[in-house]
Motif scaffolding. Structure first.
Motif, PDB file in Angstrom:
ATOM      1  N   GLY A  24      26.409  19.562  52.345  1.00  0.00           N
ATOM      2  CA  GLY A  24      27.735  19.899  51.853  1.00  0.00           C
ATOM      3  C   GLY A  24      27.949  19.650  50.379  1.00  0.00           C
ATOM      4  O   GLY A  24      29.008  19.999  49.843  1.00  0.00           O
ATOM      5  N   SER A  26      26.143  19.428  46.164  1.00  0.00           N
ATOM      6  CA  SER A  26      25.128  19.993  45.276  1.00  0.00           C
ATOM      7  C   SER A  26      24.437  18.855  44.534  1.00  0.00           C
ATOM      8  O   SER A  26      24.726  17.676  44.778  1.00  0.00           O
ATOM      9  CB  SER A  26      25.777  20.947  44.268  1.00  0.00           C
ATOM     10  OG  SER A  26      26.560  20.195  43.341  1.00  0.00           O
ATOM     11  N   ASP A  47      19.246  21.618  44.847  1.00  0.00           N
ATOM     12  CA  ASP A  47      20.315  22.011  45.756  1.00  0.00           C
ATOM     13  C   ASP A  47      19.744  22.488  47.092  1.00  0.00           C
ATOM     14  O   ASP A  47      18.735  23.208  47.127  1.00  0.00           O
ATOM     15  CB  ASP A  47      21.127  23.173  45.165  1.00  0.00           C
ATOM     16  CG  ASP A  47      22.057  22.751  44.049  1.00  0.00           C
ATOM     17  OD1 ASP A  47      22.488  21.587  44.050  1.00  0.00           O
ATOM     18  OD2 ASP A  47      22.349  23.599  43.177  1.00  0.00           O
ATOM     19  N   HIS A  51      23.792  25.966  48.974  1.00  0.00           N
ATOM     20  CA  HIS A  51      24.629  24.971  48.306  1.00  0.00           C
ATOM     21  C   HIS A  51      24.369  25.057  46.801  1.00  0.00           C
ATOM     22  O   HIS A  51      23.232  25.342  46.378  1.00  0.00           O
ATOM     23  CB  HIS A  51      24.300  23.553  48.775  1.00  0.00           C
ATOM     24  CG  HIS A  51      24.602  23.286  50.215  1.00  0.00           C
ATOM     25  ND1 HIS A  51      23.989  23.937  51.254  1.00  0.00           N
ATOM     26  CD2 HIS A  51      25.467  22.394  50.790  1.00  0.00           C
ATOM     27  CE1 HIS A  51      24.451  23.479  52.404  1.00  0.00           C
ATOM     28  NE2 HIS A  51      25.358  22.542  52.157  1.00  0.00           N
ATOM     29  N   ALA A  56      21.116  31.312  49.853  1.00  0.00           N
ATOM     30  CA  ALA A  56      21.390  30.973  51.255  1.00  0.00           C
ATOM     31  C   ALA A  56      20.244  31.366  52.168  1.00  0.00           C
ATOM     32  O   ALA A  56      20.018  30.729  53.202  1.00  0.00           O
ATOM     33  CB  ALA A  56      22.680  31.652  51.709  1.00  0.00           C
ATOM     34  N   ASP A 161      32.127  21.671  46.219  1.00  0.00           N
ATOM     35  CA  ASP A 161      30.807  22.081  46.709  1.00  0.00           C
ATOM     36  C   ASP A 161      30.862  22.388  48.203  1.00  0.00           C
ATOM     37  O   ASP A 161      30.258  23.359  48.678  1.00  0.00           O
ATOM     38  CB  ASP A 161      29.775  20.974  46.467  1.00  0.00           C
ATOM     39  CG  ASP A 161      29.352  20.877  45.012  1.00  0.00           C
ATOM     40  OD1 ASP A 161      29.481  21.875  44.286  1.00  0.00           O
ATOM     41  OD2 ASP A 161      28.892  19.791  44.610  1.00  0.00           O
ATOM     42  N   GLN A 162      31.567  21.538  48.954  1.00  0.00           N
ATOM     43  CA  GLN A 162      31.698  21.756  50.397  1.00  0.00           C
ATOM     44  C   GLN A 162      32.404  23.086  50.667  1.00  0.00           C
ATOM     45  O   GLN A 162      31.983  23.869  51.523  1.00  0.00           O
ATOM     46  CB  GLN A 162      32.497  20.608  51.015  1.00  0.00           C
ATOM     47  CG  GLN A 162      32.838  20.780  52.475  1.00  0.00           C
ATOM     48  CD  GLN A 162      31.715  20.384  53.408  1.00  0.00           C
ATOM     49  OE1 GLN A 162      31.618  19.246  53.822  1.00  0.00           O
ATOM     50  NE2 GLN A 162      30.837  21.315  53.732  1.00  0.00           N
ATOM     51  N   ALA A 165      30.032  26.177  49.840  1.00  0.00           N
ATOM     52  CA  ALA A 165      28.734  26.316  50.509  1.00  0.00           C
ATOM     53  C   ALA A 165      28.735  27.543  51.429  1.00  0.00           C
ATOM     54  O   ALA A 165      29.777  27.939  51.970  1.00  0.00           O
ATOM     55  CB  ALA A 165      28.416  25.061  51.307  1.00  0.00           C
ATOM     56  N   ASP A 166      27.560  28.129  51.612  1.00  0.00           N
ATOM     57  CA  ASP A 166      27.419  29.281  52.503  1.00  0.00           C
ATOM     58  C   ASP A 166      27.443  28.798  53.958  1.00  0.00           C
ATOM     59  O   ASP A 166      26.631  27.938  54.330  1.00  0.00           O
ATOM     60  CB  ASP A 166      26.110  30.002  52.216  1.00  0.00           C
ATOM     61  CG  ASP A 166      25.908  31.189  53.118  1.00  0.00           C
ATOM     62  OD1 ASP A 166      26.407  32.273  52.790  1.00  0.00           O
ATOM     63  OD2 ASP A 166      25.246  31.020  54.171  1.00  0.00           O
ATOM     64  N   TYR A 170      24.721  26.368  55.707  1.00  0.00           N
ATOM     65  CA  TYR A 170      25.203  25.050  56.127  1.00  0.00           C
ATOM     66  C   TYR A 170      24.891  24.825  57.600  1.00  0.00           C
ATOM     67  O   TYR A 170      24.398  23.749  57.993  1.00  0.00           O
ATOM     68  CB  TYR A 170      26.705  24.943  55.868  1.00  0.00           C
ATOM     69  CG  TYR A 170      27.291  23.585  56.179  1.00  0.00           C
ATOM     70  CD1 TYR A 170      27.520  22.671  55.157  1.00  0.00           C
ATOM     71  CD2 TYR A 170      27.624  23.211  57.487  1.00  0.00           C
ATOM     72  CE1 TYR A 170      28.062  21.416  55.431  1.00  0.00           C
ATOM     73  CE2 TYR A 170      28.157  21.970  57.765  1.00  0.00           C
ATOM     74  CZ  TYR A 170      28.375  21.073  56.743  1.00  0.00           C
ATOM     75  OH  TYR A 170      28.894  19.832  57.017  1.00  0.00           O
TER      76      TYR A 170
END
Length: 373
Positions: A24, A26, A47, A51, A56, A161-162, A165-166, A170
């Motif tokens: 979650g 970077s 990363d 993220h 991804a 960042d959370q 995120a993709d 994730y």
């Protein structure tokens, strides 16, 4: 081949240190720590897929921690890094444990922060992956501060960042955590290992780190009061202290080099004169001058001796000059080469300075000749 997004800091000639992030987040997780570590190391922080800046599609559903470890090794290979120290938080720590078990020849040392050898089993991570694939990440953003930090503390960049995120990547990282359990392999880890626990960490409580420390031979454990799950962001000074001790052995490495260059007799005298007032200065000299500068392989010790002689002549430090004339001989310089260095200083530092330097060096070399008879 696609590589993990990363940021490199520090001199390319310094020992390599790879830093892994938590799920979650970077590589910004290490913002308060990496610049400090980069004074003595080639720091590479990376990363997770999906993220920060990592693509991804580097992993997919059913991914494993081993898949992530392979991506880290591919990154190291692309940078020409054969062996490296490694430190990782949570999922990043799991990657470190996998490397220590399956690729110990690549690791110089391992630090596992706020992590686990099993992450409380498979079910909660399968459920989280399923919900993220169905609903996205916003529900996790809302609880990020409570999962990561103690009440009243936050790092907006990491919460962002959370949010960014993709979801598929994730969820694939959740799959990796669901399948991860190295408890039966911990006793076989041979690299020097440090465990760092956040005393207030609800995700991987200190008991998880103690379990690893009890199983890994000769492992060390540090618990940080006031830290929750993302200790490098919340308590960077405490994490820095623990990592520096792990990476450098305090001033130990510098003391070895100091003795090799200056000789046991001089260092013993300096140690005997040490008082509580001068102790921190002596540690500073051993840790930074000898443990970082003199150990940098960019220059040879012969070259460093020549530079040091010149600097001491320029500033008129004759007592130190005598010491380093002896060190220069120990580092392989001949009397003729020392004379050539001092002659060079006559041009750039001035004839009077060189005149005094020649007198000091002649006395030291004569003493050495007399001692050798």
């Amino acid at each position: 081949m696609k590589l993990l997004n990363h940021r490199a800091e520090g001199p390319a000639s310094a020992p390599a240190l790879l830093l892994g992030p938590s799920l979650g987040t970077s590589y910004a997780l290490w913002d308060a720590v990496a610049p400090e570590l980069s004074t003595a190391h080639r720091v590479v922080r990376w990363d997770l897929p999906g993220h920060g800046g990592s693509a991804a599609d580097l992993i997919g559903a059913g991914a494993t921690v081993g898949d992530l470890a392979d991506l880290v090794l591919a990154l190291a290979d692309s940078l020409g890094i054969e062996r490296f120290a490694y430190a990782g938080v949570s999922l990043g720590g799991a990657v470190g444990l996998h490397l220590a078990v399956h690729h110990p020849e690549r690791l110089e040392s391992l630090a596992v922060l706020c992590s686990s050898a099993h992450f409380n089993g498979e079910k909660p991570w399968r459920e989280r992956a399923e919900r993220v694939r169905r609903e996205g990440l916003e529900w996790l953003v809302e609880s990020a501060d409570a999962r990561w930090f103690t009440p009243g503390f936050t790092v907006p960049r990491l919460v962002q960042d959370q949010r960014e995120a993709d979801p598929e990547a994730y969820a694939a990282c959740c799959d990796a955590l669901a399948a991860f359990d190295l408890r039966d392999r911990l006793a076989g880890i041979t690299v020097p290992t440090l465990l760092v626990a956040g005393r207030q960490d609800p995700a991987t409580p200190p008991a998880h780190l103690r379990e690893i420390a009890d199983a890994v031979p000769h492992a060390a454990l540090v618990e940080i009061p006031g830290a929750s799950h993302l200790a490098p962001a919340q308590c960077p000074e405490a994490v820095l202290t623990a990592l520096r001790t792990q990476l450098d052995g305090g001033a130990k490495r510098g003391m070895v080099v100091r003795r090799e260059v200056l000789g046991d007799a001089h260092v013993d005298r300096a140690q005997a004169r040490q008082t509580p007032f001068t102790a921190r200065f002596q540690d500073f000299i051993s840790r930074y001058a000898w443990g970082e500068i003199w150990t940098d392989p960019t220059l040879t010790r012969r070259e460093r001796s020549m530079i040091t002689l010149t600097a001491l002549v320029a500033h008129g430090h004759h007592e130190e000059l005598a010491l380093h004339v002896r060190a220069a001989r120990r580092n392989g310089l001949t009397p003729e080469e020392i004379g050539a260095v001092l002659l060079q200083t006559a041009v750039y530092c001035g004839v009077p300075a060189a005149n005094s330097a020649f007198a000091t060096a002649q006395r030291v070399l004569a003493e050495e000749d007399a001692a050798g008879e």
